[in-house]
Write an enzyme that holds these catalytic residues in place. Structure first.
Site, short mmCIF file in Angstrom:
data_model
loop_
_atom_site.label_atom_id
_atom_site.label_comp_id
_atom_site.label_asym_id
_atom_site.label_seq_id
_atom_site.Cartn_x
_atom_site.Cartn_y
_atom_site.Cartn_z
N ARG A 1 -0.04 -1.38 -2.10
CA ARG A 1 1.53 -0.68 -0.91
C ARG A 1 1.48 -1.41 0.41
O ARG A 1 0.38 -1.90 0.37
CB ARG A 1 1.40 0.55 -0.65
CG ARG A 1 2.57 1.54 0.43
CD ARG A 1 2.60 2.86 0.11
NE ARG A 1 2.70 3.31 -0.68
CZ ARG A 1 3.06 4.61 -0.62
NH1 ARG A 1 2.99 5.37 -0.42
NH2 ARG A 1 3.51 5.42 -2.17
N HIS B 1 9.45 0.48 -5.63
CA HIS B 1 8.76 1.24 -5.73
C HIS B 1 8.77 2.02 -7.34
O HIS B 1 9.05 2.97 -7.91
CB HIS B 1 8.79 2.55 -5.31
CG HIS B 1 7.69 3.62 -5.12
ND1 HIS B 1 6.11 3.54 -5.54
CD2 HIS B 1 6.78 4.61 -4.68
CE1 HIS B 1 5.51 4.42 -5.42
NE2 HIS B 1 5.67 4.79 -5.05
N LYS C 1 -7.74 -8.25 11.98
CA LYS C 1 -8.32 -9.48 12.37
C LYS C 1 -7.59 -10.78 12.43
O LYS C 1 -7.52 -11.48 13.08
CB LYS C 1 -9.67 -9.77 11.82
CG LYS C 1 -10.87 -8.98 11.69
CD LYS C 1 -12.44 -9.53 11.73
CE LYS C 1 -13.38 -8.45 11.00
NZ LYS C 1 -14.32 -8.90 10.49
N ARG D 1 -0.45 11.08 -2.66
CA ARG D 1 -0.11 11.00 -4.36
C ARG D 1 -0.10 9.76 -4.93
O ARG D 1 -0.76 9.66 -6.13
CB ARG D 1 1.80 11.60 -4.56
CG ARG D 1 1.49 13.33 -4.75
CD ARG D 1 2.70 13.18 -4.62
NE ARG D 1 2.90 13.07 -3.33
CZ ARG D 1 3.04 13.69 -2.50
NH1 ARG D 1 2.36 14.84 -2.54
NH2 ARG D 1 3.14 13.21 -1.25
N THR D 2 0.35 8.64 -4.63
CA THR D 2 0.43 7.10 -5.19
C THR D 2 -1.47 6.92 -5.28
O THR D 2 -1.33 6.80 -6.67
CB THR D 2 1.22 6.73 -5.05
OG1 THR D 2 2.38 6.97 -4.44
CG2 THR D 2 1.14 4.80 -5.55
N1 ASP Z 1 6.24 8.75 -1.47
C1 ASP Z 1 6.85 8.46 -1.74
C2 ASP Z 1 7.12 6.61 -1.10
O1 ASP Z 1 6.66 6.18 -1.02
C3 ASP Z 1 8.72 8.56 -0.74
C4 ASP Z 1 8.43 8.38 0.81
O2 ASP Z 1 7.39 9.02 1.24
O3 ASP Z 1 9.23 9.13 1.12
O4 ASP Z 1 7.81 6.30 -1.17
#
Ligand code: ASP
Length: 299
Positions: free
Chosen positions: A99, A127, A78, A49-50
């Site tokens: 991320r 987050h 590397k 999703r993100t």
């Molecule tokens: N998608 C959320 C996160 O990246 C929650 C999860 O992964 O449980 O933190």
């Protein structure tokens, strides 16, 4: 230049401005405000999703995307340092959305980057874009952000969405019910944060009607398998709480079930058709909120 590294850098005013702008994107998500801009999405950890909602946000705003969703295809394998990767990508892109599996990686990236950095999750730490979409979802379903009782259930130790949401809600007089087994209880620093900000909270190991019938938002979470060093411990706690439809029968009419997703068993599928299940719609709100976040940092 603005970075969004942690939700605690956003005042109530900042949050409300971002949510109000997200509402405009909900009415019309297709607006060419990023014409000529390049946005990099660097995902050193898995995401559905993100990443996809950030990338959809850029596409609907008329910008272009570069980046990687699988760090094994990047030069980090590397041995390239994060500093060098960030300096390089800053040569190409106007914004970096990142991320990373290490807590603090986003802050470090923001310190060495010549373009804005948005934290899309750093280890078990923060987050912030998830929190903004959670706040959007709470306001939309409750009609207000103020005076809500929020039950947070599951992995409160490693869940970065929990840590950010506690801080993000702190401006709006929340009451919290923390539901976790001993091994996954909320770290002391967040309880201290609640005490310092006069945010009332209770803690329990029991996920029962007492919790469900006394909250406005039921925020379920996944046990974060990837953070455990002892997988036997994970096996012991992974199925500790499961929400079923029957458990919602005496809940408040305004209750909504939220979950940052992915779910791996903590919400039974029979909850999905209950009008109180909001987690799929919550993920759609992520698109509008992330459009607004991008405009905030590039605006
Ligand atoms: N998608 C959320 C996160 O990246 C929650 C999860 O992964 O449980 O933190």
């Amino acid at each position: 230049m603005k970075h969004i590294v942690s939700i605690d850098q956003c005042s109530a005013e900042d949050i409300l401005r971002i949510l109000d702008r997200a509402e405009l994107f909900e009415k019309n998500p297709n607006r060419h405000l990023l014409e000529g801009k390049v946005v990099a999405t660097l995902f050193f950890e898995p995401s559905t999703r993100t990443r996809l909602s950030f990338e959809t946000a850029v596409n609907r705003l008329g910008g272009r995307i570069i980046g990687f969703s699988d760090a094994s295809t990047s030069s980090s394998t590397k041995g390239e340092s994060l500093k060098d990767t960030i300096s390089m990508v800053g040569n190409y892109a106007d914004l970096i959305i990142m991320r990373h599996y290490l807590e603090g990686a986003a802050r470090y990236a923001s310190e060495v980057s010549r373009v804005p950095v948005v934290n899309a999750g750093d280890g078990a730490n923060q987050h912030p874009s998830q929190t903004l979409l959670d706040l959007y979802s709470i306001r939309k379903t409750q009609g207000t952000l103020y005076d809500r009782t929020i039950a947070m259930v599951g992995d409160l130790k490693y869940g970065r969405t929990i840590h950010s949401l506690i801080e993000g809600m702190s401006h709006f007089r929340p009451r919290f019910i923390f539901v976790a087994p001993e091994e996954l209880s909320l770290p002391e620093e967040y309880k201290q944060f609640c005490r310092e900000h006069d945010l009332p909270y209770t803690e329990t190991k029991h996920f029962d009607e007492e919790v469900i019938n006394n909250c406005d938002i039921l925020y379920m979470t996944r046990v974060q398998r990837e953070r455990f060093t002892d997988l036997e411990e994970y096996e012991r706690v992974k199925d500790v709480y499961v929400l079923t439809n029957a458990m919602l029968s005496d809940s408040r009419p305004n209750l909504r079930v939220l979950h940052p997703l992915p779910r791996v068993g903590e919400i039974a599928y029979d909850v999905d058709d209950n009008p109180k299940a909001y987690f799929i719609r919550q993920a759609l709100n992520g698109l509008y909120t992330r459009q607004s976040i991008i405009c905030e940092v590039l605006g």
